[in-house]
Design an enzyme around this catalytic site. Structure first.
Site, PDB file in Angstrom:
ATOM      1  N   HIS A  35       8.737  -2.182  -5.502  1.00  0.00           N
ATOM      2  CA  HIS A  35       9.548  -2.923  -6.467  1.00  0.00           C
ATOM      3  C   HIS A  35       9.441  -2.324  -7.866  1.00  0.00           C
ATOM      4  CE1 HIS A  35      10.630  -6.069  -3.676  1.00  0.00           C
ATOM      5  NE2 HIS A  35       9.374  -6.208  -3.323  1.00  0.00           N
ATOM      6  N   ALA A  43       8.835  -3.160   2.711  1.00  0.00           N
ATOM      7  CA  ALA A  43       8.528  -1.743   2.438  1.00  0.00           C
ATOM      8  C   ALA A  43       9.186  -1.228   1.164  1.00  0.00           C
ATOM      9  CB  ALA A  43       8.909  -0.881   3.636  1.00  0.00           C
TER      10      ALA A  43
HETATM   11  C1  LIG Z   1       7.980 -10.963   4.330  1.00  0.00           C
HETATM   12  C2  LIG Z   1       7.233 -10.104   3.358  1.00  0.00           C
HETATM   13  C3  LIG Z   1       7.886  -9.134   2.616  1.00  0.00           C
HETATM   14  C4  LIG Z   1       7.194  -8.360   1.706  1.00  0.00           C
HETATM   15  N1  LIG Z   1       7.835  -7.336   1.083  1.00  0.00           N
HETATM   16  C5  LIG Z   1       7.165  -6.582   0.186  1.00  0.00           C
HETATM   17  C6  LIG Z   1       7.785  -5.484  -0.436  1.00  0.00           C
HETATM   18  O1  LIG Z   1       8.912  -5.107  -0.112  1.00  0.00           O
HETATM   19  N2  LIG Z   1       7.108  -4.828  -1.397  1.00  0.00           N
HETATM   20  C7  LIG Z   1       5.863  -5.195  -1.778  1.00  0.00           C
HETATM   21  O2  LIG Z   1       5.335  -4.611  -2.706  1.00  0.00           O
HETATM   22  N3  LIG Z   1       5.211  -6.181  -1.134  1.00  0.00           N
HETATM   23  C8  LIG Z   1       5.816  -6.859  -0.150  1.00  0.00           C
HETATM   24  N4  LIG Z   1       5.185  -7.856   0.516  1.00  0.00           N
HETATM   25  C9  LIG Z   1       3.793  -8.122   0.202  1.00  0.00           C
HETATM   26  C10 LIG Z   1       2.831  -7.145   0.873  1.00  0.00           C
HETATM   27  O3  LIG Z   1       3.199  -6.909   2.210  1.00  0.00           O
HETATM   28  C11 LIG Z   1       1.443  -7.718   0.787  1.00  0.00           C
HETATM   29  O4  LIG Z   1       1.171  -8.023  -0.561  1.00  0.00           O
HETATM   30  C12 LIG Z   1       0.369  -6.781   1.278  1.00  0.00           C
HETATM   31  O5  LIG Z   1       0.691  -6.222   2.510  1.00  0.00           O
HETATM   32  C13 LIG Z   1      -0.939  -7.538   1.367  1.00  0.00           C
HETATM   33  O6  LIG Z   1      -1.915  -6.651   1.818  1.00  0.00           O
HETATM   34  P1  LIG Z   1      -3.402  -7.133   2.018  1.00  0.00           P
HETATM   35  O7  LIG Z   1      -4.195  -5.912   2.331  1.00  0.00           O
HETATM   36  O8  LIG Z   1      -3.827  -7.931   0.848  1.00  0.00           O
HETATM   37  O9  LIG Z   1      -3.347  -8.124   3.261  1.00  0.00           O
HETATM   38  P2  LIG Z   1      -3.251  -7.764   4.824  1.00  0.00           P
HETATM   39  O10 LIG Z   1      -2.385  -6.602   5.059  1.00  0.00           O
HETATM   40  O11 LIG Z   1      -2.911  -9.024   5.530  1.00  0.00           O
HETATM   41  O12 LIG Z   1      -4.726  -7.311   5.193  1.00  0.00           O
HETATM   42  C14 LIG Z   1      -5.777  -8.222   5.337  1.00  0.00           C
HETATM   43  C15 LIG Z   1      -6.683  -7.721   6.451  1.00  0.00           C
HETATM   44  O13 LIG Z   1      -7.849  -8.533   6.523  1.00  0.00           O
HETATM   45  C16 LIG Z   1      -8.215  -8.672   7.866  1.00  0.00           C
HETATM   46  N5  LIG Z   1      -9.062  -9.859   7.997  1.00  0.00           N
HETATM   47  C17 LIG Z   1      -8.704 -11.143   7.800  1.00  0.00           C
HETATM   48  N6  LIG Z   1      -9.739 -11.961   8.032  1.00  0.00           N
HETATM   49  C18 LIG Z   1     -10.798 -11.186   8.368  1.00  0.00           C
HETATM   50  C19 LIG Z   1     -12.148 -11.452   8.721  1.00  0.00           C
HETATM   51  N7  LIG Z   1     -12.618 -12.701   8.811  1.00  0.00           N
HETATM   52  N8  LIG Z   1     -12.950 -10.404   9.014  1.00  0.00           N
HETATM   53  C20 LIG Z   1     -12.485  -9.120   8.964  1.00  0.00           C
HETATM   54  N9  LIG Z   1     -11.201  -8.830   8.649  1.00  0.00           N
HETATM   55  C21 LIG Z   1     -10.370  -9.837   8.342  1.00  0.00           C
HETATM   56  C22 LIG Z   1      -6.878  -8.802   8.579  1.00  0.00           C
HETATM   57  O14 LIG Z   1      -6.976  -8.507   9.962  1.00  0.00           O
HETATM   58  C23 LIG Z   1      -6.021  -7.812   7.818  1.00  0.00           C
HETATM   59  O15 LIG Z   1      -6.006  -6.535   8.421  1.00  0.00           O
HETATM   60  C24 LIG Z   1       5.831  -8.603   1.482  1.00  0.00           C
HETATM   61  C25 LIG Z   1       5.162  -9.559   2.255  1.00  0.00           C
HETATM   62  C26 LIG Z   1       5.854 -10.270   3.210  1.00  0.00           C
HETATM   63  C27 LIG Z   1       5.134 -11.223   4.091  1.00  0.00           C
END
Ligand SMILES: Cc1cc2nc3c(=O)[nH]c(=O)nc-3n(C[C@H](O)[C@H](O)[C@H](O)COP(=O)(O)OP(=O)(O)OC[C@H]3O[C@@H](n4cnc5c(N)ncnc54)[C@H](O)[C@@H]3O)c2cc1C
Length: 479
Positions: free
Chosen positions: A49, A46
């Site tokens: 950065h 959270a």
């Molecule tokens: C340990 C850790 C610490 C982190 N700390 C930070 C931080 O402090 N600051 C920062 O900037 N970033 C941080 N990050 C990175 C950040 O959390 C991610 O970059 C971001 O949350 C990614 O978001 P997203 O929407 O791309 O992926 P997600 O949040 O994973 O969303 C993807 C969505 O797609 C859906 N989905 C998947 N497959 C399908 C399908 N076939 N059909 C329909 N839906 C589907 C999933 O259910 C999910 O809801 C961290 C990550 C981790 C793991």
């Protein structure tokens, strides 16, 4: 049939959906889970950065710094908490002090403002609970802390108010180009068609990409374990304290959260499991040991919960935001590991701009860029509370005792656009269940409200959708 389908309602998909909602286009978000923010976006550090970590010239660096700069306005417009508490990278070995200079110089090249290298004395003065071994630190005043749930939910809600449709419990299982020139998406809930598809599926982005491209992608799930500590020790440090980074990432940090807890983590363990979010005793031991190198006497007795998140790691360690070469009109938003949360507003803008140009999209005249968050009772004076209760008596009933969340706040969370339908949905929108007892007290009360307001039977109410039912059957029959 939609102009654009976005796969995934995490912070990336929600930011993209909000940006697309500015334009005259039909847009739909397909999400396999029952709510927004169910993937990696719900389990991370959270941190917003500052942007000194990513390599100079990389998309990661560019979008991190830009997203960071956009966050004040976004938080104001969407009525969500965001604090620039500043971050410190601490150095505890004299021979590694040069590493701080490398980060400083990279940060300056990336456009990070206000960076400063602190002496041991300066660092300890700003943060007295740092380890006695501290030799110096890099201070980044633009580093911040945010609530990842509220950020994601608010962007999705705002997109929805502006016409973007969200289909939950809808998993994309196959994608083909039809003879009509449209993308055909087979889901567990029927077929969808779209002119353009945006793949924002987090750790599943490789699976989705590989459905349409011969140039295969492989995401490595890199697990990070965390411990969340009680608000009693939320002020143990006031800045976000990082160790010096390694090839596995930014390392185990200690930080206050924007809601006043203390967060310690994450580890970095490569696994080949897209659902592997169970914490392990070894992981927890490791994060405690590593965090203790930089912060003295960490109050680990005050842990109230542990959790793990999965980074969507690509070998090349870079955001991939581009039209797939052998699949025109299909945009990947893949490899969005840290700093994806920080970069999310800039990711949304980038994809929105790409599609605006490709599709000749025009702007809506009546786009609503602001959103009013849930009315919070925390911090209100007695007079303000009395006034609120007079207007709506539900604000006079406390449901979550740890976090002092009222029935009025829960009703608001359920009845607003893309409202809560499960215990976790209520928790992420209101904080009911986030406190010291971790929902032990308020779960039955929140279930009563979900039952009454949504007409869900007790057996139908889940913790977080799917098969996470809480009540299986009655043991004593009807009374
Ligand atoms: C340990 C850790 C610490 C982190 N700390 C930070 C931080 O402090 N600051 C920062 O900037 N970033 C941080 N990050 C990175 C950040 O959390 C991610 O970059 C971001 O949350 C990614 O978001 P997203 O929407 O791309 O992926 P997600 O949040 O994973 O969303 C993807 C969505 O797609 C859906 N989905 C998947 N497959 C399908 C399908 N076939 N059909 C329909 N839906 C589907 C999933 O259910 C999910 O809801 C961290 C990550 C981790 C793991």
């Amino acid at each position: 049939m939609f102009d654009v389908i976005v796969i995934g309602a995490g912070v990336s998909g929600s930011a993209i959906a909000r940006q697309l909602s500015r334009y005259n286009a039909s847009v739909c978000v397909l999400e396999k889970c029952e709510d927004v923010c169910e993937g990696t976006s719900k389990a991370n550090s959270a941190i917003v950065h500052a942007g000194f970590d990513a390599d100079e010239g990389s998309l990661m660096a560019k979008l991190n710094v830009k997203g960071n700069e956009m966050m004040d306005d976004l938080a104001r417009d969407l009525d969500i908490p965001f604090k620039r508490n500043g971050s410190m990278v601490v150095c505890i070995h004299k021979e590694e002090l040069d590493g701080l200079k490398v980060l400083y110089e990279r940060g300056v090249k990336n456009g990070v403002k206000g960076l400063k290298i602190l002496s041991r004395e300066e660092a300890l003065e700003m943060e007295p609970n740092l380890s006695d071994n501290v030799e110096g630190a890099l201070y980044a005043p633009t580093g911040g802390i945010i609530c990842p749930f509220e950020l994601t939910i608010a962007m999705a809600e705002n997109a929805n108010v502006n016409g973007v449709e969200f289909r939950f419990n809808t998993r994309v299982e196959d994608i083909k180009k039809g003879e009509d020139g449209l993308w055909h998406l087979r889901t567990n809930n029927g077929e969808y068609k779209a002119r353009y598809v945006v793949n924002a599926a987090g750790v599943y982005a490789d699976k989705i990409h590989n459905m349409v491209s011969a140039d295969k992608m492989h995401i490595i799930e890199r697990r990070g374990d965390y411990c969340l500590l009680d608000k009693q020790v939320g002020g143990y440090v006031s800045h976000t304290i990082f160790p010096q980074p390694t090839k596995f990432g930014k390392g185990v940090l200690v930080t206050p959260t924007v809601h006043g807890n203390l967060l310690v983590g994450p580890t970095a363990i490569d696994i080949e499991n897209k659902e592997g979010t169970a914490t392990t005793a070894a992981g927890i031991d490791e994060l405690q040991a590593k965090a203790s190198e930089n912060v003295r006497n960490l109050p680990m007795r005050n842990v109230i919960t542990s959790f793990a998140g999965l980074r969507a790691h690509l070998e090349r360690h870079e955001f991939v935001i581009e039209e797939v070469k052998d699949a025109p009109c299909f945009i990947d938003v893949a490899g969005i590991e840290s700093p994806g949360l920080s970069a999310s507003p800039a990711i949304g803008e980038m994809v929105g701009d790409m599609l605006k140009e490709k599709m000749n999209l025009t702007e809506k005249e009546n786009w609503i860029g602001t959103r009013k968050g849930i009315t919070r009772t925390e911090g209100l004076s007695v007079e303000e509370m009395n006034k609120l209760i007079k207007e709506n008596p539900a604000y006079g009933t406390i449901v979550c005792r740890c976090e002092s969340i009222t029935e009025g706040e829960i009703l608001d969370a359920i009845h607003r656009p893309l409202g809560a339908r499960s215990l976790d949905g209520v928790k992420r929108r209101t904080r009911a269940g986030m406190g010291r007892c971790q929902a032990g007290f308020c779960s039955p009360r929140t279930m009563e409200i979900l039952n009454r307001e949504l007409g869900l039977s007790y057996e139908e109410i889940t913790k977080s959708g799917g098969k996470s039912n809480i009540v299986i059957e009655r043991t004593k029959g009807e009374v």
